[in-house]
Write a protein that holds these residues in place. Structure first.
Motif, PDB file in Angstrom:
ATOM      1  N   LYS A  64       1.170   3.976  -3.026  1.00 26.31           N
ATOM      2  CA  LYS A  64       0.899   5.385  -2.733  1.00 26.31           C
ATOM      3  C   LYS A  64       2.068   6.257  -3.199  1.00 26.31           C
ATOM      4  O   LYS A  64       1.859   7.315  -3.802  1.00 26.31           O
ATOM      5  CB  LYS A  64       0.670   5.547  -1.237  1.00 26.31           C
TER       6      LYS A  64
ATOM      7  N   SER B  45      -1.073  -2.461  -8.966  1.00 21.51           N
ATOM      8  CA  SER B  45      -2.167  -2.650  -8.019  1.00 21.51           C
ATOM      9  C   SER B  45      -2.823  -4.023  -8.204  1.00 21.51           C
ATOM     10  O   SER B  45      -3.225  -4.646  -7.220  1.00 21.51           O
ATOM     11  CB  SER B  45      -3.203  -1.535  -8.144  1.00 21.51           C
TER      12      SER B  45
ATOM     13  N   ILE C  77       0.845  -1.203   0.000  1.00 27.54           N
ATOM     14  CA  ILE C  77       0.000   0.000   0.000  1.00 27.54           C
ATOM     15  C   ILE C  77       0.878   1.249   0.000  1.00 27.54           C
ATOM     16  O   ILE C  77       0.621   2.199  -0.746  1.00 27.54           O
ATOM     17  CB  ILE C  77      -0.969  -0.023   1.199  1.00 27.54           C
TER      18      ILE C  77
END
Length: 170
Positions: free
Chosen positions: A24, A71, A20
């Protein structure tokens, strides 16, 4: 001298958290370079020329595709009860495909920013396909060629040995 300790492995929860954070970071890099590029062009330069428009659209597409690929790669799977079934691929492994995708994002973001100095910096995007060809050559073509050469050498050796045996028999 301290005794050697076994390197601990990452847990599923840690892999998910790091993925994550990695997603980001690269999302922010992509969006930041694109927004900065567009703002500087609108403020300091004349409106987008044909080359700038095409290359900006191309880099945005590369950013979106790379982010989507990363992702999807790192998407965890959960059981019906909510526990982690699979943490997805670790995006921070060295030598993995994610490393190459991150390099693509860095290359396109850097190219976008450098193209503000000169349009010739758009040529840096050609480094991506060149690196892909280099990796393909070293991982697929070159080992295949060396295997053929090894097989030919072993066949020649076997043939010479059989000829020597035939000469001994005669």
């Amino acid at each position: 001298m301290a005794p050697k300790m076994k390197q601990s492995t990452k847990g599923n929860k840690q892999i998910i958290e790091e993925n994550i954070a990695t997603l980001k970071f690269y999302r922010n890099m992509s969006c930041g370079s694109t927004i900065f590029h567009i703002l500087v062009v609108f403020i300091f330069f004349e409106p987008f020329s044909g080359l700038q428009m095409i290359m900006t659209i191309l880099t945005i597409a590369v950013h979106l595709g790379s982010y989507y690929f990363m992702s999807m790669m790192s998407r965890p799977q959960y059981t019906d009860g909510g526990s982690i079934l699979d943490s997805g691929s670790d995006l921070n492994l060295e030598g993995g495909i994610a490393e190459h995708v991150k390099d693509i994002i860095i290359l396109t973001a850097g190219t976008q920013l450098l193209s503000l100095l000169s349009d010739f910096f758009w040529l840096l995007l050609l480094l991506g396909p060149l690196r892909a060809a280099w990796i393909f050559w070293n991982s697929v073509v070159k080992p295949g060629l060396s295997q053929k050469n090894d097989a030919e050498l072993s066949n020649e050796r076997k043939q010479k040995q059989s000829e020597k045996k035939m000469k001994r028999v005669r």
